[in-house]
Design an enzyme around this catalytic site. Structure first.
Site, PDB file in Angstrom:
ATOM      1  N   GLU A   3      -0.885  -1.606   5.597  1.00 33.95           N
ATOM      2  CA  GLU A   3      -0.318  -1.824   6.404  1.00 33.95           C
ATOM      3  C   GLU A   3      -0.328  -0.351   6.890  1.00 33.95           C
ATOM      4  OE1 GLU A   3       3.157  -0.768   9.215  1.00 33.95           O
ATOM      5  OE2 GLU A   3       3.392   0.266   7.115  1.00 33.95           O
ATOM      6  N   GLU A   4      -0.205   0.673   6.153  1.00 28.94           N
ATOM      7  CA  GLU A   4      -0.425   1.953   6.877  1.00 28.94           C
ATOM      8  C   GLU A   4      -1.225   2.297   7.263  1.00 28.94           C
ATOM      9  OE1 GLU A   4       2.076   3.108   6.526  1.00 28.94           O
ATOM     10  OE2 GLU A   4       3.139   3.235   5.108  1.00 28.94           O
ATOM     11  N   ASP A  40       0.648  -1.595   0.098  1.00 24.38           N
ATOM     12  CA  ASP A  40      -0.285   0.192   0.144  1.00 24.38           C
ATOM     13  C   ASP A  40       0.619   1.528   0.176  1.00 24.38           C
ATOM     14  OD1 ASP A  40       1.154  -0.563   2.581  1.00 24.38           O
ATOM     15  OD2 ASP A  40      -0.517   0.691   3.870  1.00 24.38           O
ATOM     16  N   HIS A  55       8.175   8.630   4.396  1.00 25.16           N
ATOM     17  CA  HIS A  55       7.080   9.241   4.426  1.00 25.16           C
ATOM     18  C   HIS A  55       6.969  11.064   3.918  1.00 25.16           C
ATOM     19  CE1 HIS A  55       4.284   6.124   6.888  1.00 25.16           C
ATOM     20  NE2 HIS A  55       5.541   6.075   6.824  1.00 25.16           N
TER      21      HIS A  55
END
Length: 396
Positions: free
Chosen positions: A141-142, A83, A368
């Protein structure tokens, strides 16, 4: 030529394919729980290969690819997430994201690309190794609750003897493998605090119950959770990350909303942090005559790398220091969190950090960040790392 050499030669031949796959995925990122096209891309990759593919595993687009070797043996799991993040890309690359406001800013495109071609190489050699390999292509996962927990709960990994995963980090030099035994990454809780007061005219604050002042007090008081309520030997972080109080110059708002996160490297601090925050909100209600609604979510647990398996991995990889690995380091635990922790709650294994610092960049953009960049040599390093580990651990 032994089996490891055969695998490495295949992976080296596939390096450019890995890079092209990674760039395609980078151009076409999808958010957590919305990864329909990415999942189809993964499924199509295995379509004509001699494997068992199970789709829609867990609470989203999870995929498990089962590769059966020659005869019975151990069962090893390898995981890669796929993702992306809600970030507008600012990196100056020719394969920039085509999806506005969505970016692979954490490296999950790298994880998926190396895993696909490692899987392909292992399939081509399946008559030369015993046992079973399960490749776990994981969604979401995020974003909590994440995909890992539901994949574990599906029961499809109940037969695993061990599990391994990697994460690429530009903060580490390319060629560096970072291993952290024990508590390696923080557990995470997220919270939303809504403070309801009574608004009014900015010139007559005495007629209001000012939620903004109450929220400001909370921001300050919440810092005492760490400084005055936790053992100074423990690692705990409380961060207020949003304070929503829109309004004009002369209007005192009825309501404010705050959001934040709590991180801890010991599960024993999970509940005390929550209890301390509840006490603070009750005190604010009394002091400022407001109503507080605290929505507190216990999120991903602490990522615990099993010491035995972590040491086994180090012993395996030491043989390759000086070839594709430059060094093995042992950094301090990370305050970031990972839902790989759910696998490690049930299955022995470890989570490995792979250096991916872009060449010539002394101060790389972190995961990020909208300008996140990686060294694409990290794809082949990642594939060789997990390939070497899985071949060794299949032997037991």
């Amino acid at each position: 030529m032994d089996l490891k050499d055969k695998l490495f030669r295949k992976l080296e031949d596939k390096k450019q394919d890995m890079i092209e796959t990674r760039r395609f995925l980078h151009e076409n990122p999808e958010l957590s729980f919305e990864e329909h096209n990415t999942a189809k891309f993964i499924e199509d990759f295995y379509h004509d290969k001699d494997v068992k593919v199970t789709s829609n595993v867990g609470n989203g687009y999870g995929i498990i690819v089962e590769i059966s070797g020659k005869g019975p043996g151990r069962v090893i799991g390898l995981r890669a997430d796929f993702d992306a993040l809600p970030i507008e890309e600012e990196a100056d690359v020719p394969f920039k994201s085509k999806n506005e406001g969505v970016m692979h800013a954490c490296g999950h495109d790298v994880h998926t690309a190396y895993m696909l071609h490692l899987g392909e190489a292992l399939i081509e050699l399946k008559e030369e190794w015993p046992g079973t390999i399960k490749l776990i292509h994981q969604h979401a996962e995020e974003v909590p609750p994440g995909g890992a927990k539901s994949i574990v709960e599906s029961g499809m990994l109940d037969d695993l003897d061990e599990i391994y995963g990697i994460h690429i980090f530009p903060a580490f030099d390319t060629g560096t493998i970072a291993l952290v035994p024990g508590n390696a990454m923080a557990g995470r809780s997220n919270f939303t605090l809504t403070i309801q007061g009574s608004g009014g005219h900015g010139a007559m604050p005495h007629t209001t119950r000012d939620a903004l002042v109450a929220g400001s007090y909370f921001v300050t008081e919440a810092q005492t959770i760490v400084s005055r309520r936790m053992d100074p030997n423990d690692s705990v972080v409380v961060s207020i990350t949003a304070f929503d109080a829109p309004g004009g110059f002369n209007v005192i708002q009825d309501k404010v909303v705050l959001r934040g996160t709590v991180r801890y490297l010991d599960e024993d601090n999970k509940e005390p942090a929550y209890e301390a925050m509840k006490k603070i909100t009750r005190g604010i209600e009394t002091s400022f005559d407001v109503e507080c609604t605290l929505d507190y979510l216990y999120d991903y647990p602490v990522t615990y790398n099993h010491p035995r398996e972590t040491q086994l991995v180090e012993d395996i990889l030491k043989k390759s220091v000086g070839s594709y690995i430059d060094e093995i380091t042992h950094p301090k635990p990370f305050s970031g969190s990972e839902d790989f922790s759910y696998y490690l709650e049930k299955i022995p294994g470890t989570f490995i950090n792979i250096g991916a610092r872009p060449e010539g960049m002394e101060d790389p953009y972190p995961n990020h960040h909208p300008k996140f960049l990686i060294n694409e040599d990290s794809l082949l390093i990642s594939a060789k790392t997990l390939g070497e580990i899985v071949l060794d651990r299949l032997k037991g």
